[in-house]
Design a protein around this motif. Sequence first.
Motif, PDB file in Angstrom:
ATOM      1  N   TYR A 167       2.530   1.706  -3.413  1.00  0.00           N
ATOM      2  CA  TYR A 167       1.552   2.115  -4.424  1.00  0.00           C
ATOM      3  C   TYR A 167       1.206   3.602  -4.281  1.00  0.00           C
ATOM      4  O   TYR A 167       1.187   4.339  -5.266  1.00  0.00           O
ATOM      5  N   ALA A 177       0.832  -1.207   0.000  1.00  0.00           N
ATOM      6  CA  ALA A 177       0.000   0.000   0.000  1.00  0.00           C
ATOM      7  C   ALA A 177       0.865   1.254   0.000  1.00  0.00           C
ATOM      8  O   ALA A 177       0.623   2.185  -0.775  1.00  0.00           O
ATOM      9  N   LYS A 178       1.903   1.267   0.834  1.00  0.00           N
ATOM     10  CA  LYS A 178       2.799   2.427   0.916  1.00  0.00           C
ATOM     11  C   LYS A 178       3.507   2.650  -0.418  1.00  0.00           C
ATOM     12  O   LYS A 178       3.573   3.776  -0.925  1.00  0.00           O
TER      13      LYS A 178
END
Length: 92
Positions: free
Chosen positions: A64, A61-62
């Motif tokens: 992306y 997530a980070k």
Amino acid sequence: MTTNETTTPIGADITIQDFDSVVKIIDTGEGMSAEFIETRLFKPFDTTKGNAGMGIGAYDAKNYIEEMDGIITVESEIDQGTVFTLSIPVTD
């Protein structure tokens, strides 16, 4: 508002601030220590779930968000909950 398997309430707030879309994901769960956030949360293949997870979700997530020139921040207090804030630039 939805709940997860442990019935911790989870909320979301979505706004536009300046030129960013800002998404806040908020829970009232067990929270995380500052040390955990700094040293383990975004470390790949580091899991607190034993065999139930691979430890790549927060890491992915980070990465992306950062690929979109965004920022992810975390505010958390033990026994109080956590707020993840995702700021993503708005483009045409």
